[in-house]
Scaffold this motif. Sequence first.
Motif, PDB file in Angstrom:
ATOM      1  N   PRO A  78       0.816  -1.222   0.000  1.00 59.07           N
ATOM      2  CA  PRO A  78       0.000   0.000   0.000  1.00 59.07           C
ATOM      3  C   PRO A  78       0.849   1.270   0.000  1.00 59.07           C
ATOM      4  N   GLU A  79       2.005   1.211   0.671  1.00 61.19           N
ATOM      5  CA  GLU A  79       2.884   2.385   0.695  1.00 61.19           C
ATOM      6  C   GLU A  79       3.357   2.748  -0.702  1.00 61.19           C
ATOM      7  N   LEU A  80       3.700   1.729  -1.494  1.00 54.71           N
ATOM      8  CA  LEU A  80       4.151   2.017  -2.855  1.00 54.71           C
ATOM      9  C   LEU A  80       3.044   2.650  -3.684  1.00 54.71           C
ATOM     10  N   TRP A  81       1.826   2.105  -3.587  1.00 54.50           N
ATOM     11  CA  TRP A  81       0.719   2.659  -4.373  1.00 54.50           C
ATOM     12  C   TRP A  81       0.419   4.090  -3.958  1.00 54.50           C
ATOM     13  N   LEU A  82       0.540   4.397  -2.660  1.00 58.76           N
ATOM     14  CA  LEU A  82       0.337   5.773  -2.206  1.00 58.76           C
ATOM     15  C   LEU A  82       1.408   6.700  -2.792  1.00 58.76           C
ATOM     16  N   LEU A  83       2.639   6.234  -2.788  1.00 58.27           N
ATOM     17  CA  LEU A  83       3.725   7.031  -3.353  1.00 58.27           C
ATOM     18  C   LEU A  83       3.503   7.288  -4.843  1.00 58.27           C
ATOM     19  N   LEU A  84       3.108   6.241  -5.563  1.00 59.55           N
ATOM     20  CA  LEU A  84       2.846   6.407  -6.993  1.00 59.55           C
ATOM     21  C   LEU A  84       1.662   7.344  -7.231  1.00 59.55           C
ATOM     22  N   PHE A  85       0.629   7.216  -6.405  1.00 63.41           N
ATOM     23  CA  PHE A  85      -0.547   8.077  -6.565  1.00 63.41           C
ATOM     24  C   PHE A  85      -0.178   9.547  -6.401  1.00 63.41           C
ATOM     25  N   VAL A  86       0.478   9.882  -5.281  1.00 64.87           N
ATOM     26  CA  VAL A  86       0.808  11.291  -5.034  1.00 64.87           C
ATOM     27  C   VAL A  86       1.761  11.823  -6.093  1.00 64.87           C
ATOM     28  N   THR A  87       2.774  11.038  -6.423  1.00 65.75           N
ATOM     29  CA  THR A  87       3.761  11.476  -7.411  1.00 65.75           C
ATOM     30  C   THR A  87       3.110  11.740  -8.762  1.00 65.75           C
ATOM     31  N   LEU A  88       2.330  10.799  -9.240  1.00 66.14           N
ATOM     32  CA  LEU A  88       1.725  10.945 -10.562  1.00 66.14           C
ATOM     33  C   LEU A  88       0.585  11.964 -10.562  1.00 66.14           C
ATOM     34  N   ALA A  89      -0.122  12.093  -9.425  1.00 65.37           N
ATOM     35  CA  ALA A  89      -1.183  13.100  -9.332  1.00 65.37           C
ATOM     36  C   ALA A  89      -0.589  14.510  -9.376  1.00 65.37           C
ATOM     37  N   TYR A  90       0.490  14.718  -8.635  1.00 70.48           N
ATOM     38  CA  TYR A  90       1.160  16.021  -8.690  1.00 70.48           C
ATOM     39  C   TYR A  90       1.786  16.236 -10.065  1.00 70.48           C
ATOM     40  N   GLY A  91       2.287  15.150 -10.655  1.00 70.60           N
ATOM     41  CA  GLY A  91       2.795  15.251 -12.019  1.00 70.60           C
ATOM     42  C   GLY A  91       1.708  15.663 -12.997  1.00 70.60           C
ATOM     43  N   ALA A  92       0.476  15.173 -12.773  1.00 70.18           N
ATOM     44  CA  ALA A  92      -0.650  15.529 -13.636  1.00 70.18           C
ATOM     45  C   ALA A  92      -1.003  17.008 -13.496  1.00 70.18           C
ATOM     46  N   VAL A  93      -0.970  17.514 -12.253  1.00 71.78           N
ATOM     47  CA  VAL A  93      -1.208  18.950 -12.047  1.00 71.78           C
ATOM     48  C   VAL A  93      -0.142  19.763 -12.786  1.00 71.78           C
ATOM     49  N   GLY A  94       1.106  19.332 -12.650  1.00 71.01           N
ATOM     50  CA  GLY A  94       2.190  20.012 -13.350  1.00 71.01           C
ATOM     51  C   GLY A  94       2.062  19.912 -14.859  1.00 71.01           C
ATOM     52  N   PHE A  95       1.616  18.728 -15.335  1.00 68.82           N
ATOM     53  CA  PHE A  95       1.440  18.530 -16.773  1.00 68.82           C
ATOM     54  C   PHE A  95       0.399  19.506 -17.329  1.00 68.82           C
ATOM     55  N   MET A  96      -0.712  19.675 -16.599  1.00 69.69           N
ATOM     56  CA  MET A  96      -1.734  20.632 -17.046  1.00 69.69           C
ATOM     57  C   MET A  96      -1.163  22.047 -17.093  1.00 69.69           C
ATOM     58  N   ASP A  97      -0.362  22.381 -16.088  1.00 70.44           N
ATOM     59  CA  ASP A  97       0.263  23.700 -16.050  1.00 70.44           C
ATOM     60  C   ASP A  97       1.190  23.893 -17.254  1.00 70.44           C
ATOM     61  N   ASP A  98       2.042  22.893 -17.509  1.00 72.80           N
ATOM     62  CA  ASP A  98       2.953  22.963 -18.654  1.00 72.80           C
ATOM     63  C   ASP A  98       2.195  23.024 -19.974  1.00 72.80           C
ATOM     64  N   TYR A  99       1.147  22.210 -20.089  1.00 67.03           N
ATOM     65  CA  TYR A  99       0.399  22.153 -21.348  1.00 67.03           C
ATOM     66  C   TYR A  99      -0.240  23.509 -21.665  1.00 67.03           C
ATOM     67  N   ILE A 100      -0.781  24.145 -20.656  1.00 69.83           N
ATOM     68  CA  ILE A 100      -1.376  25.473 -20.872  1.00 69.83           C
ATOM     69  C   ILE A 100      -0.312  26.473 -21.308  1.00 69.83           C
ATOM     70  N   LYS A 101       0.875  26.357 -20.741  1.00 63.69           N
ATOM     71  CA  LYS A 101       1.962  27.273 -21.095  1.00 63.69           C
ATOM     72  C   LYS A 101       2.416  27.089 -22.543  1.00 63.69           C
ATOM     73  N   VAL A 102       2.674  25.838 -22.912  1.00 65.46           N
ATOM     74  CA  VAL A 102       3.322  25.599 -24.214  1.00 65.46           C
ATOM     75  C   VAL A 102       2.337  25.381 -25.357  1.00 65.46           C
ATOM     76  N   ALA A 103       1.189  24.792 -25.076  1.00 66.40           N
ATOM     77  CA  ALA A 103       0.226  24.507 -26.147  1.00 66.40           C
ATOM     78  C   ALA A 103      -0.770  25.647 -26.327  1.00 66.40           C
ATOM     79  N   LEU A 104      -1.221  26.212 -25.214  1.00 66.13           N
ATOM     80  CA  LEU A 104      -2.194  27.302 -25.289  1.00 66.13           C
ATOM     81  C   LEU A 104      -1.535  28.672 -25.227  1.00 66.13           C
ATOM     82  N   LYS A 105      -0.186  28.677 -25.087  1.00 65.56           N
ATOM     83  CA  LYS A 105       0.605  29.911 -25.129  1.00 65.56           C
ATOM     84  C   LYS A 105       0.222  30.901 -24.033  1.00 65.56           C
TER      85      LYS A 105
END
Length: 320
Positions: free
Chosen positions: A75-102
């Motif tokens: 369960p500890e590993l799945w929690l680590l993967l969840f938080v890491t990838l969820a925060y990565g998803a927030v960052g991905f949306m931020d990056d996508y708006i910057k580079v794709a939507l200018k």
Amino acid sequence: MDMQILLWTTGVSFVIALLLGPLFIPFLRRLKFGQAIRAEGPQGHQKKAGTPTMGGVIFLIAMAITAIKFSDLSPELWLLLFVTLAYGAVGFMDDYIKVALKRNLGLKARQKLIGQILVGVVLYVVMFYTGMIDMTISIPFIDAQWDLGFFYLPFLVLIVIASSNAVNLTDGLDGLAAGTTAIAFGSYAVLAWWTSNMDVAIFCAAMVGGLIGFLVFNVHPAKVFMGDTGSLALGGALATVAILTKTEIWLVLIGGVFVVEVLSVIIQVISFQTFGKRLFKMSPLHHHFELLGWSEWRVVGTFWTAGLCLAVSALVLYLN
């Protein structure tokens, strides 16, 4: 045997990241996902405009594949993967708006904060209802425990948000954030192994390997940036490792470089608003040294060395 698994995990993650780089970087170039450089930053950074960003995907994929392969899928590993990838998803949306939507600033600060808070709350709720949570925090050096009770919820959320934003602030020079977080995760891999949190140690080792592989393409002059996709994920992951190993306070020392970077921004703002003067030529702190005439390699090397000294000091103090 456990140490051999950690070494294998690090090595395999490194190789995967090394193989992904030449595939992923040209793909980002074709999509024209190039970094926009803010005009108010150091003028020497303008030549970096157009360098592919969102490269954090490289080490996140390498880490996830390797951690799942070598761990017991606790369960500890799945929690680590969840938080890491969820925060990565927030960052991905931020990056996508910057580079794709200018839109150079990406997500609005409120939108980003809401996403970060939600992930932290989900982490708390899952740990609470699975019986994994410990409402106490350990106070270093005095062998004391402080039971926060319900207040552990805002404490946990604050740690995760602060850590993710601190690494995000540090990601301002080629290889700076990747190198300092690799050192911090290396320290936590040893700490988790020592305390028999093997899946946490494997996660950290996988992150170290992925980051070192990513650094091949990210050191100066960088061929790719990690973007918020990488930096927010790394900070969230570090905080979650600290929470799972009950070393929340030790994170201040292990991640001391990130703490200093944040403090430099806070001090700069308070100084300017109170006295109308700036204590640093520019914040975060790494830009101050750049404007003093230090080369990018010198700044990054100095910060890596400081991060290594802090991480080793924390390990020595903790293990003794």
